[in-house]
Design a protein around this motif. Structure first.
Motif, PDB file in Angstrom:
ATOM      1  N   UNK A  15      28.135  27.958 -56.117  1.00 27.84           N
ATOM      2  CA  UNK A  15      29.805  28.101 -55.070  1.00 27.84           C
ATOM      3  C   UNK A  15      29.138  29.335 -53.679  1.00 27.84           C
ATOM      4  N   UNK A  16      28.073  30.260 -54.120  1.00 24.27           N
ATOM      5  CA  UNK A  16      27.496  30.603 -52.555  1.00 24.27           C
ATOM      6  C   UNK A  16      27.093  30.139 -52.012  1.00 24.27           C
ATOM      7  N   UNK A  17      25.865  29.689 -52.987  1.00 20.85           N
ATOM      8  CA  UNK A  17      24.979  29.152 -51.902  1.00 20.85           C
ATOM      9  C   UNK A  17      25.449  27.826 -50.944  1.00 20.85           C
ATOM     10  N   UNK A  18      26.442  26.824 -51.697  1.00 26.98           N
ATOM     11  CA  UNK A  18      27.014  26.057 -50.693  1.00 26.98           C
ATOM     12  C   UNK A  18      27.880  26.679 -49.801  1.00 26.98           C
ATOM     13  N   UNK A  19      29.239  28.032 -50.275  1.00 26.64           N
ATOM     14  CA  UNK A  19      29.382  28.258 -49.205  1.00 26.64           C
ATOM     15  C   UNK A  19      29.178  28.988 -48.255  1.00 26.64           C
ATOM     16  N   UNK A  20      27.653  29.038 -47.992  1.00 31.86           N
ATOM     17  CA  UNK A  20      26.328  29.917 -46.985  1.00 31.86           C
ATOM     18  C   UNK A  20      25.684  28.727 -46.217  1.00 31.86           C
ATOM     19  N   UNK A  21      25.979  27.348 -47.083  1.00 34.70           N
ATOM     20  CA  UNK A  21      25.527  26.473 -46.384  1.00 34.70           C
ATOM     21  C   UNK A  21      26.440  26.295 -45.122  1.00 34.70           C
ATOM     22  N   UNK A  22      26.953  25.731 -45.987  1.00 39.38           N
ATOM     23  CA  UNK A  22      28.119  25.438 -44.880  1.00 39.38           C
ATOM     24  C   UNK A  22      28.928  26.235 -43.441  1.00 39.38           C
ATOM     25  N   UNK A  23      28.465  28.011 -44.293  1.00 39.19           N
ATOM     26  CA  UNK A  23      29.002  28.632 -43.027  1.00 39.19           C
ATOM     27  C   UNK A  23      27.849  28.388 -41.710  1.00 39.19           C
ATOM     28  N   UNK A  24      26.585  28.313 -42.438  1.00 36.38           N
ATOM     29  CA  UNK A  24      25.372  28.164 -41.465  1.00 36.38           C
ATOM     30  C   UNK A  24      25.472  26.930 -40.549  1.00 36.38           C
ATOM     31  N   UNK A  25      25.789  25.484 -41.178  1.00 33.56           N
ATOM     32  CA  UNK A  25      26.232  24.884 -40.193  1.00 33.56           C
ATOM     33  C   UNK A  25      27.336  24.986 -39.165  1.00 33.56           C
ATOM     34  N   UNK A  26      28.524  25.051 -39.853  1.00 31.13           N
ATOM     35  CA  UNK A  26      29.161  25.260 -38.938  1.00 31.13           C
ATOM     36  C   UNK A  26      29.187  26.083 -37.386  1.00 31.13           C
ATOM     37  N   UNK A  27      27.894  27.516 -37.548  1.00 29.40           N
ATOM     38  CA  UNK A  27      28.146  28.334 -36.743  1.00 29.40           C
ATOM     39  C   UNK A  27      27.333  27.643 -35.740  1.00 29.40           C
ATOM     40  N   UNK A  28      26.269  26.852 -36.531  1.00 30.26           N
ATOM     41  CA  UNK A  28      25.171  26.338 -35.794  1.00 30.26           C
ATOM     42  C   UNK A  28      26.027  25.315 -34.385  1.00 30.26           C
ATOM     43  N   UNK A  29      26.605  24.864 -34.999  1.00 31.09           N
ATOM     44  CA  UNK A  29      27.958  23.429 -34.299  1.00 31.09           C
ATOM     45  C   UNK A  29      28.434  24.474 -33.168  1.00 31.09           C
ATOM     46  N   UNK A  30      28.904  25.381 -33.581  1.00 28.80           N
ATOM     47  CA  UNK A  30      29.289  25.994 -32.277  1.00 28.80           C
ATOM     48  C   UNK A  30      28.972  26.568 -31.777  1.00 28.80           C
ATOM     49  N   UNK A  31      27.801  27.507 -32.012  1.00 27.81           N
ATOM     50  CA  UNK A  31      27.247  28.073 -30.422  1.00 27.81           C
ATOM     51  C   UNK A  31      25.681  26.771 -30.077  1.00 27.81           C
ATOM     52  N   UNK A  32      25.862  25.377 -30.431  1.00 29.69           N
ATOM     53  CA  UNK A  32      25.356  24.667 -29.474  1.00 29.69           C
ATOM     54  C   UNK A  32      26.446  24.381 -28.595  1.00 29.69           C
ATOM     55  N   UNK A  33      27.700  23.685 -29.398  1.00 34.73           N
ATOM     56  CA  UNK A  33      29.292  23.657 -28.283  1.00 34.73           C
ATOM     57  C   UNK A  33      28.977  24.509 -27.203  1.00 34.73           C
ATOM     58  N   UNK A  34      28.999  26.159 -27.336  1.00 33.92           N
ATOM     59  CA  UNK A  34      28.750  27.157 -26.214  1.00 33.92           C
ATOM     60  C   UNK A  34      27.988  27.417 -25.409  1.00 33.92           C
ATOM     61  N   UNK A  35      26.494  26.790 -26.181  1.00 32.85           N
ATOM     62  CA  UNK A  35      25.837  26.580 -24.936  1.00 32.85           C
ATOM     63  C   UNK A  35      25.954  25.007 -23.927  1.00 32.85           C
ATOM     64  N   UNK A  36      26.285  24.945 -24.514  1.00 37.51           N
ATOM     65  CA  UNK A  36      26.232  23.689 -23.474  1.00 37.51           C
ATOM     66  C   UNK A  36      27.508  23.869 -22.565  1.00 37.51           C
TER      67      UNK A  36
END
Length: 55
Positions: A15-36
């Protein structure tokens, strides 16, 4: 008894691993969006500067 405890610990780790992966993916998407958005704003400013030079 030990097998049940190890199974429970495994589920918790999963459960902890799944939560960490999902948070990492959402953070990458947000960062990409801000950079664009920053790049688009920069390009718009450059276009405005070039258009004002032509006049």
């Amino acid at each position: 008894m030990e097998i049940i405890l190890m199974f429970a610990a495994g589920i918790i780790v999963l459960i902890i691993a799944v939560l960490a992966i999902s948070r990492g993916i959402t953070e990458r998407i947000r960062t990409r969006d801000v950079n664009v958005k920053k790049k688009i704003a920069n390009l718009e400013n450059r276009i405005d500067a070039l258009e004002s030079k032509k006049r």
